[in-house]
Structure formats: structure tokens, C-alpha cells
Write an enzyme that holds these catalytic residues in place. Structure first.
Site, mmCIF file in Angstrom:
data_model
loop_
_atom_site.group_PDB
_atom_site.id
_atom_site.type_symbol
_atom_site.label_atom_id
_atom_site.label_comp_id
_atom_site.label_asym_id
_atom_site.label_seq_id
_atom_site.Cartn_x
_atom_site.Cartn_y
_atom_site.Cartn_z
ATOM 1 N N LYS A 116 0.871 -1.182 0.000
ATOM 2 C CA LYS A 116 0.000 0.000 0.000
ATOM 3 C C LYS A 116 0.905 1.229 0.000
ATOM 4 O O LYS A 116 1.995 1.194 0.593
ATOM 5 C CB LYS A 116 -0.894 -0.045 1.243
ATOM 6 N N SER B 67 -9.819 1.780 3.030
ATOM 7 C CA SER B 67 -8.944 2.654 2.281
ATOM 8 C C SER B 67 -7.885 1.915 1.455
ATOM 9 O O SER B 67 -7.277 2.514 0.583
ATOM 10 C CB SER B 67 -8.232 3.605 3.249
ATOM 11 N N SER C 125 -9.992 -0.977 6.961
ATOM 12 C CA SER C 125 -9.449 -0.746 5.616
ATOM 13 C C SER C 125 -8.792 -1.927 4.941
ATOM 14 O O SER C 125 -8.446 -1.842 3.763
ATOM 15 C CB SER C 125 -8.462 0.403 5.645
HETATM 16 N N1 GLN Z 1 -13.142 3.824 6.820
HETATM 17 C C1 GLN Z 1 -12.476 4.153 8.043
HETATM 18 C C2 GLN Z 1 -12.029 5.598 8.031
HETATM 19 O O1 GLN Z 1 -12.262 6.248 7.068
HETATM 20 C C3 GLN Z 1 -11.317 3.225 8.265
HETATM 21 C C4 GLN Z 1 -10.098 3.589 7.534
HETATM 22 C C5 GLN Z 1 -8.954 2.668 7.789
HETATM 23 O O2 GLN Z 1 -9.123 1.570 8.306
HETATM 24 N N2 GLN Z 1 -7.782 3.130 7.437
HETATM 25 O O3 GLN Z 1 -11.468 6.078 8.984
#
Ligand code: GLN
Length: 489
Positions: free
Chosen positions: A82, A157, A181
């Protein structure tokens, strides 16, 4: 073997082909670059590629195989990182304008460990800016599309890491999970994604979003591959003060035990209203499958689950507002031109460099931490977080693992939720509590909805019980075919 056949193989299958000298690592790596060339313009999974470095590792592996040397199991098998994990010689942008073209001068610990395992790293996967999002629509670089339907989101994400694995651009990749994410995009893209126990995998060299919640973990098209990657990246690291100094079990062996008598808890709150009928049906048949496999099903309750989204969005934004303070134009990446003075330079740099969602989080977090509000918001959220952890402790006296839908619905249309941040935040209802409790969680394929989009089954286990969680996942996978279907892009 044609490149089309090679790219469909799982990491463990690719590793066997290598060791039997049926293919070379250079051939494997080139096959995946050919695939990336073929589909990534449509998908947008990658922010940057590191072809030269990947081929160099592949050549090293091939030479060692030729010499008859004993190699780690993942040696020579391509993987994507990532774009919030550092690797010397590659850009690490977190899909943000503020870090565009930024190269960190050191490797993340996960990168160093993969290098020790001679894993060719093919590139950096697109993501929501600074890992903030559930749909990957917050990337400042480009959209990522879902390989099962290009009009739908891949989940976020870590959307690029998930789409890349689902579309066979790589057999395995790494993502980071702060509130879901890894698990959410795994579910939307029909693959396996694992968030380990907090502290299991070092966060050194991962761009911090919310430090008390962030964890790195693998994506793959079968459970065994995720277990192998997890073995390679886990372990104590003195550079991360939250790293656990506990031996790494051989997950890939332990998970193969059967699950007769295993107590599988079903969270009643997560099968209630708001869950789509297709997802509900898939859950019911998953539960039946566990019964057939000899597991004992118990109903469990997490009464404080309803507070988890609120608690998360206070803690995560508070920590983010502090972590992102360092991006001010002085040491990292973008710096605004023509600023009148230092303060003006900070303001302009951040105004130009951060996207809307990141700015929203910084404002929310700064507010929650400000004097006069700290006790009412941040402190209260931390107290409720502790109670949620207590809920989990209680549930895990009744069940060995718990199951629920990773998300109440399947991947949605691109653009359909961007105007409504609250509805977007609710996407994480099934995943966020695991981060608040610090426990491991994973998503595995468990069916398809009426439009053919994948459905994910989430498994949660007590801290450091990844072996039991993987065992429950592996046994389910071996008894079903969902993971065998590959997106037809
Ligand atoms: N969707 C969640 C957020 O926007 C989790 C994001 C993540 O796990 N990095 O914070």
C-alpha cells in the site's frame, strides 16, 4: 505456462512452481507486469511501479534456486505494498498531494522483512488519502475501480491493494487497517484480508493515521497465502514501541486442524436491521456451514457496538490531527510557493496539499482535543473504548471466534455516497470495533449478491489468536467454492 495461467495461481502455487523449476521468478514477475499493463489503466490500482527493484530480487531468487539453496516459501513471488509503507527508492505518497513524489530514506519494517524473504515488490498501491475512507474515492491520484464491476468502488482505504489481488495483478499485497481498511475492501473485492492483533506487525515506516488503531496486514486469494504473508511480516520490532515481543506461531500449519467443537459466536446486533437480504442469506448459509463442519454455534451480544462508530471517529480523528501536524511544508513533500511568512507557508501548504476529507478529519480531531472539549469528547471516547474491550473479553469467554457480515451491503456505485460522509462512515459498522478492542479480524469470501458482487464473512478472535481465526477461515474455505471465482476483468 501462459502468463494468463500464471497470474491466476495463488502465492503458494506460484512458490511450488518456482521450487519445481517449472517457472522462474523473473518469468513470474514479468507475467504480473504484463497483467498490470493490460488492466491497470482501467482499474487504477497502482500509484507507482518498482519494476527494476522487483526484477533484481527475482534474478537473485533465480540464481539461488539454480545453486540449490533453501529459500523462504514466499521467495520470488510478487507482492504490492500500500502506498503508505516506505520503501527506499520508491515514492510513498499516501495518495496525497502533500507527499507527491516523496521518497522516504528508510524501509518500513514490513518492507525490510519482505526483502529478507526475497519477495519481489512490484509497486505501491493506490489508497484513500492518508487511509481515510471506505471507498477509495478520497485518493488524490486517481479512482480505483472494483474488478467485479468497474462502476463500483473497491472499498477503502486499501482499495488499490485489494483490487490488485482480485484482478490478478499480484497474488498478495499489504494493506493497513485502522477501522476496517483491509477487511472492507477484501469483502467488496471477493478476496481474503487479515487485520492482525494490534502490535503483532510493526508499524515502523507506515505513515501513521491513528496510531492506537493502525495495523498492517495481508490480502490474498486464499487463506493459506495470507497466513504465509502474516508469518513473514509479524514479530517484535524495537523500532515500534507498541510491538509485541511474542513468538510468531506457524499459522499456515496450525490453521489446518479441523474445527470440531470450536465455539463460533454470532453477533446478534450485526444481523439486525440494515443488513441487505442477500448478505443476510449468505450469513445464514455460512452459519449452517460451520454447523456442518462440527462447530458449535452460540449467540453472543456486543451491547456497546452502537457506540463504536462515534467512539472511533473521535479517537481516530484526534490521533490523525496530531499525526498529520508534521506535514507542514518544512520537512516533507509539498511546500507552498510565494508564502509571505512562516505561518502563511504552513497554512498555504496544508490548504493546497490536503484533500477535503483529510481537512475534515483534522478539524474534527483538533476540536475533540481542544481544551474545554477534551474531557467531553476524547476522554469519554477512551472510556467507552475500554467498555467495548470489556464486552469483547466477555464474549470470548462464550465463543472461540465470532462471525458477522464484514459489511451490511456489497460494493456500491462510485459517487453514490461521497456527498454523505455520515452514511459513508456507517459502512464500517462491522469492522471498527475490532480496532477499538485491538483484536484480530479478517474477511473471507462467503457468497455473491443477486448482481454478482462478492459478499464477505468477517471472523474475529481474541488478541493473538490469529491461529484460531485462520483455522476457522481455512476450514470454511476448504468446504466452499466462493474463493475460486475470479473477477472477469
Ligand atoms: N473507513 C475508516 C475511516 O475512514 C477506516 C479507515 C482505515 O481503516 N484506514 O477512517
Amino acid at each position: 505456462m501462459s502468463y494468463k495461467e500464471l497470474i491466476k495461481k495463488t502465492a503458494i502455487e506460484q512458490s511450488r512452481l518456482l521450487k519445481n523449476k517449472e517457472v522462474s521468478s523473473v518469468e513470474l514477475v514479468n507475467a504480473h507486469f504484463e497483467r498490470i499493463e493490460e488492466v491497470d489503466e482501467k482499474l487504477g490500482s497502482f500509484n507507482s511501479l518498482t519494476k527494476e527493484a522487483a526484477l533484481k530480487t527475482a534474478q537473485e531468487v533465480d540464481a539461488k534456486i539454480k545453486n540449490g539453496e533453501q529459500l523462504p516459501v514466499l521467495a520470488g513471488v510478487p507482492l504490492a505494498l500500500k502506498d503508505n509503507m516506505n520503501m527506499v527508492g520508491s515514492y510513498t505518497t499516501a495518495s496525497s498531494k502533500i507527499l507527491a513524489n516523496f521518497v522516504y530514506p528508510y524501509d518500513a519494517t514490513v518492507t525490510a522483512k519482505l526483502k529478507e524473504n526475497l519477495v519481489p515488490i512490484v509497486g505501491k498501491a493506490n489508497m484513500d488519502e492518508f487511509a481515510m475512507g471506505s471507498s477509495n474515492e478520497n485518493s488524490a491520484t486517481k479512482l480505483v475501480r472494483n474488478p467485479w464491476d468497474l462502476n463500483k468502488v473497491p472499498g477503502g482505504s486499501s482499495g488499490g491493494s485489494a483490487a490488485a489481488v482480485a484482478a490478478c495483478e499480484v497474488p498478495v499485497s499489504l494493506g493497513s487497517d485502522t477501522g476496517g481498511s483491509i477487511r472492507l475492501p477484501a469483502s467488496f473485492c471477493g478476496i481474503v484480508g487479515v487485520k492482525p492483533t494490534y502490535g503483532r506487525v510493526s508499524r515502523y515506516g507506515l505513515i501513521a493515521f491513528a496510531s492506537s488503531l493502525d495495523q498492517i496486514g495481508p490480502f490474498s486469494r486464499c487463506v493459506e497465502d495470507s497466513a504465509l504473508v502474516l508469518e513473514a511480516i509479524s514479530g517484535y520490532d524495537s523500532k515500534d514501541s507498541t510491538s509485541l515481543n511474542i513468538e510468531v506461531p506457524k499459522y499456515s500449519d496450525l490453521m489446518k486442524k479441523d474445527i470440531k467443537g470450536l465455539k463460533v459466536g454470532v453477533i446478534t446486533e450485526l444481523l439486525a436491521d440494515g443488513v441487505s437480504p442477500d448478505v443476510k442469506k449468505a450469513m445464514e448459509s455460512a452459519i449452517q456451514k460451520y454447523k456442518d463442519l462440527g462447530a458449535e454455534i452460540v449467540e453472543v451480544s456486543l451491547p456497546l457496538l452502537k457506540y463504536s462508530i462515534a467512539v472511533y471517529y473521535i479517537i481516530a480523528t484526534a490521533e490523525a490531527s496530531s499525526n498529520l501536524a508534521r506535514f507542514d511544508g518544512v520537512k516533507y513533500g509539498h511546500r507552498a510557493k510565494d508564502a509571505k511568512n512562516l505561518i502563511d507557508m504552513y497554512c498555504q501548504t496544508r490548504a493546497e496539499g490536503f484533500g477535503d476529507e483529510v481537512k475534515r478529519r483534522i478539524m474534527l480531531g483538533t476540536y475533540a482535543l481542544s481544551s474545554g472539549y477534551y474531557d467531553a469528547y476524547y476522554k469519554k471516547a477512551q472510556q467507552v473504548r475500554r467498555l467495548i474491550k470489556n464486552d469483547f473479553d466477555k464474549v470470548f469467554t462464550q465463543a472461540d471466534v465470532i462471525v458477522c457480515p464484514t459489511c451490511p451491503y456489497t460494493a456500491f456505485e462510485i459517487g453514490s455516497k461521497v456527498q454523505d460522509p455520515l452514511s459513508m462512515y456507517l459502512t464500517d459498522i462491522g469492522t471498527i470495533t475490532a480496532n477499538l478492542g485491538g483484536i484480530p479480524g479478517m474477511s473471507i469470501p462467503c457468497g455473491f449478491d443477486s448482481t454478482g458482487m462478492p459478499i464477505g464473512l468477517e471472523l474475529l478472535a481474541p488478541a493473538l489468536k490469529e491461529d484460531v481465526m485462520l483455522q476457522a477461515a481455512y476450514n470454511f474455505e476448504q468446504a466452499t467454492d466462493y474463493h475460486k471465482k475470479i473477477a472477469s476483468i
